[in-house]
Design a protein around this motif. Structure first.
Motif, PDB file in Angstrom:
ATOM      1  N   VAL A   1       0.781  -1.250   0.021  1.00 43.66           N
ATOM      2  CA  VAL A   1      -0.069  -0.072  -0.063  1.00 43.66           C
ATOM      3  C   VAL A   1       0.785   1.226   0.173  1.00 43.66           C
ATOM      4  O   VAL A   1       0.653   2.234  -1.009  1.00 43.66           O
ATOM      5  N   HIS A   2       1.770   1.332   1.052  1.00 47.08           N
ATOM      6  CA  HIS A   2       2.691   2.682   1.170  1.00 47.08           C
ATOM      7  C   HIS A   2       3.615   2.552  -0.268  1.00 47.08           C
ATOM      8  O   HIS A   2       3.722   3.896  -0.628  1.00 47.08           O
ATOM      9  N   TYR A   3       4.039   1.609  -0.675  1.00 42.79           N
ATOM     10  CA  TYR A   3       5.220   1.992  -1.699  1.00 42.79           C
ATOM     11  C   TYR A   3       4.507   2.389  -2.977  1.00 42.79           C
ATOM     12  O   TYR A   3       5.279   2.913  -3.912  1.00 42.79           O
ATOM     13  N   THR A   4       3.093   2.109  -3.136  1.00 42.66           N
ATOM     14  CA  THR A   4       2.644   2.421  -4.618  1.00 42.66           C
ATOM     15  C   THR A   4       1.573   3.793  -4.083  1.00 42.66           C
ATOM     16  O   THR A   4       0.944   4.091  -4.950  1.00 42.66           O
TER      17      THR A   4
ATOM     18  N   PRO B   1       7.285   6.614  -5.087  1.00 38.80           N
ATOM     19  CA  PRO B   1       7.118   5.069  -5.074  1.00 38.80           C
ATOM     20  C   PRO B   1       8.221   4.409  -4.474  1.00 38.80           C
ATOM     21  O   PRO B   1       9.353   4.789  -4.322  1.00 38.80           O
ATOM     22  N   GLY B   2       8.106   3.389  -3.885  1.00 41.70           N
ATOM     23  CA  GLY B   2       9.180   2.557  -3.069  1.00 41.70           C
ATOM     24  C   GLY B   2       9.506   2.932  -1.542  1.00 41.70           C
ATOM     25  O   GLY B   2       8.421   3.814  -1.112  1.00 41.70           O
ATOM     26  N   CYS B   3      10.478   3.037  -0.893  1.00 38.92           N
ATOM     27  CA  CYS B   3      10.840   3.269   0.129  1.00 38.92           C
ATOM     28  C   CYS B   3      12.169   4.117   0.379  1.00 38.92           C
ATOM     29  O   CYS B   3      13.355   3.386  -0.180  1.00 38.92           O
TER      30      CYS B   3
ATOM     31  N   ARG C   1       9.330   1.116  -7.376  1.00 39.40           N
ATOM     32  CA  ARG C   1       9.932   2.370  -8.177  1.00 39.40           C
ATOM     33  C   ARG C   1       9.954   2.073  -9.589  1.00 39.40           C
ATOM     34  O   ARG C   1      10.252   2.940 -10.396  1.00 39.40           O
ATOM     35  N   ASP C   2       9.825   0.737 -10.026  1.00 43.42           N
ATOM     36  CA  ASP C   2       9.931   0.253 -11.257  1.00 43.42           C
ATOM     37  C   ASP C   2       8.703   0.241 -11.872  1.00 43.42           C
ATOM     38  O   ASP C   2       8.474  -0.223 -13.088  1.00 43.42           O
TER      39      ASP C   2
END
Length: 129
Positions: free
Chosen positions: A16-19, A25-27, A96-97
């Motif tokens: 959820v958080h990474y997107t 995006p990502g961490c 991220r990708d």
């Protein structure tokens, strides 16, 4: 909450958080300062320490399950913690990708399928009660 439930929750929340479109995006902890020169060594070490703390936290939850009789005493806590930390870090890179929340949720589900089965006798006795 068991260690298994906690790790599963962390993985699903990461999806959820990474997107989340409200931020990149990502961490940042996963992706920041992983390929630095000497001038950034201090930042690189700080990020490494945070990643190691995450892995240690996962290991602590697994170890709690061992101590509570929910996992066999011979559970390889360090390897399990490393695996789930790697899954979290990989999910960050995937986000991220361009991976979607749904794709990362599926990764989380698949990672949880790798959670070793098997209980120790104490856990089997308490569940048959």
């Amino acid at each position: 909450m068991t260690g298994r439930a906690a790790v599963g929750r962390v993985l699903r929340e990461a999806a959820v958080h990474y997107t989340d479109p409200a931020h990149p995006p990502g961490c940042l902890i996963v992706s920041a300062a992983v390929n630095c020169g000497l001038e950034s060594a201090e930042v690189e070490e700080a990020m490494r320490a945070l990643r190691q703390a995450t892995k240690a936290g996962i290991g602590a939850r697994i170890a709690e399950d061992v101590a509570a009789g929910l996992r066999p005493e011979d559970t390889d806590v360090d390897s399990m913690a490393a695996f789930y930390a790697a899954a979290i870090q990989g999910m960050s890179v995937q986000a991220r990708d361009g991976a979607t929340r749904e794709q990362l949720e599926r990764v989380a589900d698949l990672a949880m399928l790798a959670w070793p089965e098997g209980q120790c006798p104490l856990a089997e006795a308490s569940s048959s009660g």
